[in-house]
Design an enzyme around this catalytic site. Sequence first.
Site, PDB file in Angstrom:
ATOM      1  N   GLY A   1     -16.364   1.679  10.027  1.00  0.00           N
ATOM      2  CA  GLY A   1     -16.809   1.916   8.648  1.00  0.00           C
ATOM      3  C   GLY A   1     -18.049   2.789   8.595  1.00  0.00           C
TER       4      GLY A   1
ATOM      5  N   ARG B   1     -19.445   5.674   5.257  1.00  0.00           N
ATOM      6  CA  ARG B   1     -20.318   5.468   4.091  1.00  0.00           C
ATOM      7  C   ARG B   1     -21.357   4.391   4.407  1.00  0.00           C
ATOM      8  NH1 ARG B   1     -17.826   2.985   0.159  1.00  0.00           N
ATOM      9  NH2 ARG B   1     -15.825   2.489   1.090  1.00  0.00           N
TER      10      ARG B   1
ATOM     11  N   VAL C   1      -8.921  -1.419  10.011  1.00  0.00           N
ATOM     12  CA  VAL C   1      -9.285  -2.437  11.007  1.00  0.00           C
ATOM     13  C   VAL C   1      -8.419  -3.701  10.903  1.00  0.00           C
ATOM     14  CG1 VAL C   1     -11.677  -1.707  11.419  1.00  0.00           C
ATOM     15  CG2 VAL C   1     -11.191  -3.360   9.583  1.00  0.00           C
TER      16      VAL C   1
ATOM     17  N   ASN D   1     -18.884  -3.139  11.525  1.00  0.00           N
ATOM     18  CA  ASN D   1     -19.526  -2.986  10.214  1.00  0.00           C
ATOM     19  C   ASN D   1     -18.523  -2.874   9.070  1.00  0.00           C
ATOM     20  OD1 ASN D   1     -21.721  -1.844   8.266  1.00  0.00           O
ATOM     21  ND2 ASN D   1     -20.167  -0.225   8.385  1.00  0.00           N
TER      22      ASN D   1
ATOM     23  N   SER E   1     -23.347 -11.219   6.397  1.00  0.00           N
ATOM     24  CA  SER E   1     -24.051 -11.087   5.117  1.00  0.00           C
ATOM     25  C   SER E   1     -24.871 -12.351   4.895  1.00  0.00           C
ATOM     26  CB  SER E   1     -23.033 -10.963   3.976  1.00  0.00           C
ATOM     27  OG  SER E   1     -23.648 -11.228   2.729  1.00  0.00           O
TER      28      SER E   1
ATOM     29  N   TYR F   1     -15.428 -13.973   0.219  1.00  0.00           N
ATOM     30  CA  TYR F   1     -16.352 -13.108   0.968  1.00  0.00           C
ATOM     31  C   TYR F   1     -17.327 -13.963   1.774  1.00  0.00           C
ATOM     32  CZ  TYR F   1     -19.897  -9.451   1.800  1.00  0.00           C
ATOM     33  OH  TYR F   1     -20.795  -8.564   2.372  1.00  0.00           O
TER      34      TYR F   1
ATOM     35  N   ALA G   1     -17.004 -17.049   2.774  1.00  0.00           N
ATOM     36  CA  ALA G   1     -16.295 -17.760   3.855  1.00  0.00           C
ATOM     37  C   ALA G   1     -15.984 -16.805   5.006  1.00  0.00           C
ATOM     38  CB  ALA G   1     -15.008 -18.379   3.313  1.00  0.00           C
TER      39      ALA G   1
ATOM     40  N   LYS H   1     -17.639 -14.052   5.814  1.00  0.00           N
ATOM     41  CA  LYS H   1     -18.872 -13.672   6.505  1.00  0.00           C
ATOM     42  C   LYS H   1     -19.439 -14.835   7.312  1.00  0.00           C
ATOM     43  CE  LYS H   1     -19.088  -9.316   5.437  1.00  0.00           C
ATOM     44  NZ  LYS H   1     -18.952  -8.309   6.497  1.00  0.00           N
TER      45      LYS H   1
ATOM     46  N   ILE I   1     -28.298  -4.496  -0.139  1.00  0.00           N
ATOM     47  CA  ILE I   1     -28.530  -3.153   0.394  1.00  0.00           C
ATOM     48  C   ILE I   1     -27.919  -2.147  -0.589  1.00  0.00           C
ATOM     49  CG2 ILE I   1     -28.208  -1.638   2.390  1.00  0.00           C
ATOM     50  CD1 ILE I   1     -29.706  -4.273   3.096  1.00  0.00           C
TER      51      ILE I   1
HETATM   52  P1  NAP Z   1     -19.515   0.390   1.767  1.00  0.00           P
HETATM   53  O1  NAP Z   1     -20.551   1.379   1.396  1.00  0.00           O
HETATM   54  O2  NAP Z   1     -18.540  -0.080   0.759  1.00  0.00           O
HETATM   55  O3  NAP Z   1     -18.729   0.932   3.064  1.00  0.00           O
HETATM   56  C1  NAP Z   1     -17.728   0.156   3.620  1.00  0.00           C
HETATM   57  C2  NAP Z   1     -17.214   0.838   4.871  1.00  0.00           C
HETATM   58  O4  NAP Z   1     -16.197  -0.021   5.439  1.00  0.00           O
HETATM   59  C3  NAP Z   1     -16.595   2.185   4.602  1.00  0.00           C
HETATM   60  O5  NAP Z   1     -16.972   3.092   5.613  1.00  0.00           O
HETATM   61  C4  NAP Z   1     -15.102   1.904   4.657  1.00  0.00           C
HETATM   62  O6  NAP Z   1     -14.344   2.977   5.185  1.00  0.00           O
HETATM   63  C5  NAP Z   1     -15.034   0.760   5.649  1.00  0.00           C
HETATM   64  N1  NAP Z   1     -13.817  -0.041   5.455  1.00  0.00           N
HETATM   65  C6  NAP Z   1     -13.508  -0.823   4.394  1.00  0.00           C
HETATM   66  N2  NAP Z   1     -12.286  -1.367   4.568  1.00  0.00           N
HETATM   67  C7  NAP Z   1     -11.830  -0.917   5.765  1.00  0.00           C
HETATM   68  C8  NAP Z   1     -10.634  -1.120   6.499  1.00  0.00           C
HETATM   69  N3  NAP Z   1      -9.650  -1.899   6.049  1.00  0.00           N
HETATM   70  N4  NAP Z   1     -10.503  -0.505   7.696  1.00  0.00           N
HETATM   71  C9  NAP Z   1     -11.480   0.294   8.157  1.00  0.00           C
HETATM   72  N5  NAP Z   1     -12.633   0.532   7.511  1.00  0.00           N
HETATM   73  C10 NAP Z   1     -12.800  -0.068   6.324  1.00  0.00           C
HETATM   74  O7  NAP Z   1     -20.196  -0.956   2.323  1.00  0.00           O
HETATM   75  P2  NAP Z   1     -21.630  -1.253   2.969  1.00  0.00           P
HETATM   76  O8  NAP Z   1     -22.482  -1.776   1.916  1.00  0.00           O
HETATM   77  O9  NAP Z   1     -22.068  -0.118   3.803  1.00  0.00           O
HETATM   78  O10 NAP Z   1     -21.210  -2.491   3.891  1.00  0.00           O
HETATM   79  C11 NAP Z   1     -21.054  -2.400   5.290  1.00  0.00           C
HETATM   80  C12 NAP Z   1     -20.998  -3.820   5.839  1.00  0.00           C
HETATM   81  O11 NAP Z   1     -22.199  -4.515   5.485  1.00  0.00           O
HETATM   82  C13 NAP Z   1     -19.842  -4.647   5.295  1.00  0.00           C
HETATM   83  O12 NAP Z   1     -19.324  -5.469   6.317  1.00  0.00           O
HETATM   84  C14 NAP Z   1     -20.521  -5.501   4.223  1.00  0.00           C
HETATM   85  O13 NAP Z   1     -19.835  -6.701   3.982  1.00  0.00           O
HETATM   86  C15 NAP Z   1     -21.874  -5.734   4.864  1.00  0.00           C
HETATM   87  N6  NAP Z   1     -22.910  -6.088   3.905  1.00  0.00           N
HETATM   88  C16 NAP Z   1     -23.274  -5.228   2.890  1.00  0.00           C
HETATM   89  C17 NAP Z   1     -24.273  -5.615   2.011  1.00  0.00           C
HETATM   90  C18 NAP Z   1     -24.707  -4.756   0.866  1.00  0.00           C
HETATM   91  O14 NAP Z   1     -25.481  -5.239   0.016  1.00  0.00           O
HETATM   92  N7  NAP Z   1     -24.293  -3.507   0.783  1.00  0.00           N
HETATM   93  C19 NAP Z   1     -24.890  -6.861   2.148  1.00  0.00           C
HETATM   94  C20 NAP Z   1     -24.502  -7.689   3.184  1.00  0.00           C
HETATM   95  C21 NAP Z   1     -23.522  -7.293   4.061  1.00  0.00           C
HETATM   96  P3  NAP Z   1     -13.486   4.010   4.269  1.00  0.00           P
HETATM   97  O15 NAP Z   1     -14.293   4.271   3.036  1.00  0.00           O
HETATM   98  O16 NAP Z   1     -13.347   5.196   5.170  1.00  0.00           O
HETATM   99  O17 NAP Z   1     -12.170   3.358   3.992  1.00  0.00           O
END
Ligand code: NAP
Length: 241
Positions: free
Chosen positions: A8, A11, A62, A84, A136, A149, A151, A153, A182
Amino acid sequence: MQTALITGASRGIGRAAARRLAQDGFRVVIHYNRSAQEAQQLADELIAAHGADAVRLAKADVADRDQVARLFEEIGTVDVLVNNAGIAQQKLFTDLTEQDWDRMFNVDVKGVFHCCQLALPRMIANKRGKIINISSMWGQVGASCEVHYSAAKAAVIGLTKALAKEVGPSGIQVNCIAPGVIQTEMNAHLSPETMEELREETPLETLGTPEDVAAMISFLAGKESDFITGQVFGVNGGMII
Ligand code: NAP
């Protein structure tokens, strides 16, 4: 040159992690699923900065074992795996469908399972490797309207701890990061007012950036974390203490 696969990385947090690990001297595998253009742009940027040998692009859902297996065949040994890639969804628990539940667990938990299982044979053979799972804070304390979500995480935290015990004797570390709020597209659906409330609820009175999480990923990927395994690191501005 060691190889770091960041799932991932097209982005958000993954993109910042790829930039940071490339700066740290890793060959980075920029993994994506749907955002091909964003992933290509990042690859071009990192190739310009670090050279073509330092960057690879790889596509896979994934949740799909065959696609992940093909990805590992293409890229070979991975020294650092950053799990990620993830999805989130906000919905009342009573409105969740079985499909919602399954998709959440297939991406956020089974995706981690697939990547760990496919990375580990080479790590075990090399007696070296670092796995960094992105959970998370909601996996630690639970979020209303995000039961699946939360559960999923929480499962990533359990997987991290158990796997750390199992593969520690093989010289492999498994750690987990539990980010707070974030600023990424994952939160783009939240109104400015909600984001402001979340900021005010945070002891450090600021929202996190992808770079804040990437800094912890960099530490866990590097030599200075060599004695650390099975841990969960909050990068949350004090929201969860
Ligand atoms: P994001 O901006 O929505 O990016 C998500 C990334 O995951 C993208 O690169 C997307 O790839 C990839 N992805 C989603 N579904 C996928 C799949 N089925 N197979 C392969 N790749 C997949 O999210 P983010 O905020 O950066 O989050 C990254 C991680 O941090 C996640 O695990 C999220 O749960 C965790 N997190 C985020 C926050 C927050 O506040 N943002 C807080 C706690 C934890 P494509 O776009 O190329 O499909």
